[in-house]
Design an enzyme around this catalytic site. Structure first.
Site, PDB file in Angstrom:
ATOM      1  N   GLU A  34      45.742  40.667  35.806  1.00  0.00           N
ATOM      2  CA  GLU A  34      46.685  40.052  36.748  1.00  0.00           C
ATOM      3  C   GLU A  34      47.869  40.971  37.035  1.00  0.00           C
ATOM      4  O   GLU A  34      48.345  41.034  38.162  1.00  0.00           O
ATOM      5  CB  GLU A  34      47.177  38.700  36.205  1.00  0.00           C
ATOM      6  CG  GLU A  34      46.125  37.614  36.228  1.00  0.00           C
ATOM      7  CD  GLU A  34      45.639  37.282  37.645  1.00  0.00           C
ATOM      8  OE1 GLU A  34      46.385  37.487  38.609  1.00  0.00           O
ATOM      9  OE2 GLU A  34      44.484  36.828  37.776  1.00  0.00           O
ATOM     10  N   TYR A 117      53.577  32.657  38.736  1.00  0.00           N
ATOM     11  CA  TYR A 117      52.194  32.871  39.158  1.00  0.00           C
ATOM     12  C   TYR A 117      51.342  33.364  37.984  1.00  0.00           C
ATOM     13  O   TYR A 117      50.270  32.821  37.694  1.00  0.00           O
ATOM     14  CB  TYR A 117      52.108  33.895  40.324  1.00  0.00           C
ATOM     15  CG  TYR A 117      50.693  34.409  40.464  1.00  0.00           C
ATOM     16  CD1 TYR A 117      49.722  33.613  41.075  1.00  0.00           C
ATOM     17  CD2 TYR A 117      50.301  35.620  39.895  1.00  0.00           C
ATOM     18  CE1 TYR A 117      48.402  34.028  41.137  1.00  0.00           C
ATOM     19  CE2 TYR A 117      48.989  36.042  39.949  1.00  0.00           C
ATOM     20  CZ  TYR A 117      48.040  35.252  40.578  1.00  0.00           C
ATOM     21  OH  TYR A 117      46.735  35.649  40.615  1.00  0.00           O
ATOM     22  N   ASP A 135      50.236  32.294  44.451  1.00  0.00           N
ATOM     23  CA  ASP A 135      50.674  33.591  44.971  1.00  0.00           C
ATOM     24  C   ASP A 135      50.609  33.542  46.503  1.00  0.00           C
ATOM     25  O   ASP A 135      50.406  32.469  47.092  1.00  0.00           O
ATOM     26  CB  ASP A 135      49.820  34.735  44.399  1.00  0.00           C
ATOM     27  CG  ASP A 135      48.388  34.686  44.911  1.00  0.00           C
ATOM     28  OD1 ASP A 135      48.007  33.689  45.547  1.00  0.00           O
ATOM     29  OD2 ASP A 135      47.653  35.667  44.682  1.00  0.00           O
TER      30      ASP A 135
END
Ligand code: SF4
Length: 353
Positions: A34, A117, A135
């Protein structure tokens, strides 16, 4: 399960992209993926992800690494604050969380570099906690699904989108749901013209029915990037080259060739170098121009090589680095053209010997 999520998961089961960070329950790997995927395309991330994990296979291994090693593995991926935050976060997890990322999204956000997020993504994908991961992709998909015609950057509108996103997350398979949203936003419900004919959610989509999907989400106009002219100095002393480790926020901790603001001709370069670095140089030679685009800035760079004597002192903040060591240290891709110019200089000096 909400019918939107049910349709989305049926589509995902047949169309999910096969990616190395999927199908595993490993919070460290989810975190690394991520962090890398923020502002960066999947295709770009793939080779970095496997290289990074072979260097730092566990959170503990990352926490013990030097910042220079981590930046080296991030070299070329951009947005280097992500790498520094990942390292700071790994050290924090070892120190304050017993070496394990917590499953609670609120606690995850106490860790360096983990915002709402990423906390949602890690909690849902690695720990099966039913929370959304909102996001830009998800904001776009939900703005279109619910035909939200208000500025999505306004906190009240953003909160509304987040609450819809939370309602859609199913109690089982939250990680798959969030990853399906990401895939849909990246491949079908794309910025500009979405591919509604292929969309598994078109039957639910209010903007598709209204015919205004391409206009959403509503976002404020971004400010134009600032254009800055630099003269990039490739200063050699024998087999060493002068580099400077940046202390500025942009590219902090990475090595760059010294740069002077403005566009100097080769004739004017030695005097400008003397004024800004306090060292004497000679043999100025132009190596063309290069441009690098950052999010908020564009660098227009004129490349000039110069030579200096072996006993030239080290200007403050700089170091003389053996040319053969260049590939071992972290230089941003903004310096690629200057590295090529340095290669040309070294080749020419071998030929002329
Ligand atoms: Fe996006 Fe079109 Fe699907 Fe609506 S129908 S979610 S606009 S791709």
């Amino acid at each position: 399960m909400h019918p939107v999520s049910s349709a989305l998961l049926s589509w995902y089961d047949c169309n999910a992209r096969v990616l190395p960070w999927r199908g595993i329950h490993d919070s460290y790997r989810t975190w690394v993926s991520e962090a890398m995927l923020q502002q960066t395309r999947v295709e770009t991330v793939l080779p970095y992800y496997s290289r990074f994990l072979s260097c730092f296979p566990t959170l503990a291994a990352l926490a013990e690494a030097e910042e220079s090693e981590v930046l080296k593995q991030w070299e070329g991926l951009g947005y280097y604050s992500r790498a520094r935050n990942l390292l700071a976060g790994a050290r924090q997890v070892m120190r304050d969380f017993g070496g394990n990322l917590p499953p609670d999204p609120a606690r995850l956000q106490e860790i360096s570099g983990i915002g709402p997020y990423m906390a949602g993504a890690i909690a849902s994908i690695a720990f099966d906690i039913p929370v959304p991961a909102v996001d830009g992709n998800v904001i776009r998909v939900i703005s279109r699904l619910y035909n939200i015609n208000e500025d999505a950057s306004r906190p009240s509108v953003r909160r509304g989108i987040e609450s819809i996103a939370a309602e859609l997350v199913p109690p089982d398979r939250p990680g798959d749901h969030n990853q399906a949203m990401m895939d849909l936003g990246a491949g079908i419900c794309v910025p500009g013209t979405p591919d509604c004919c292929r969309c598994p959610l078109s039957a639910f989509c209010k903007a598709f029915s209204a015919g205004n999907a391409a206009d959403l989400p509503v976002l404020p106009k971004s400010r134009p990037q600032k254009l800055i002219s630099w003269t990039v100095l490739i200063i050699r002393s024998g087999n060493r080259v002068l580099l400077r480790r940046r202390t500025e926020k942009l590219l902090q901790g990475l090595w760059c060739f010294p740069m002077i603001e403005g566009c100097f001709s080769p004739e004017n370069a030695p005097a400008a170098v003397c004024r800004s670095l306090g060292i004497m140089t000679r043999n100025p030679c132009a190596h063309g121009k290069a441009r690098h685009v950052f999010t908020h800035q564009i660098w227009d760079m004129s490349l000039i090589s110069l030579s200096s004597e072996n006993d030239t002192p080290v200007p403050e903040g700089c170091e003389w680095i053996p040319v053969t060591d260049i590939e071992k240290i972290a230089l941003p891709s903004a310096m690629n053209a200057a590295v090529r110019a340095l290669d040309d200089c070294m080749r020419n000096s071998v030929i002329s010997r």
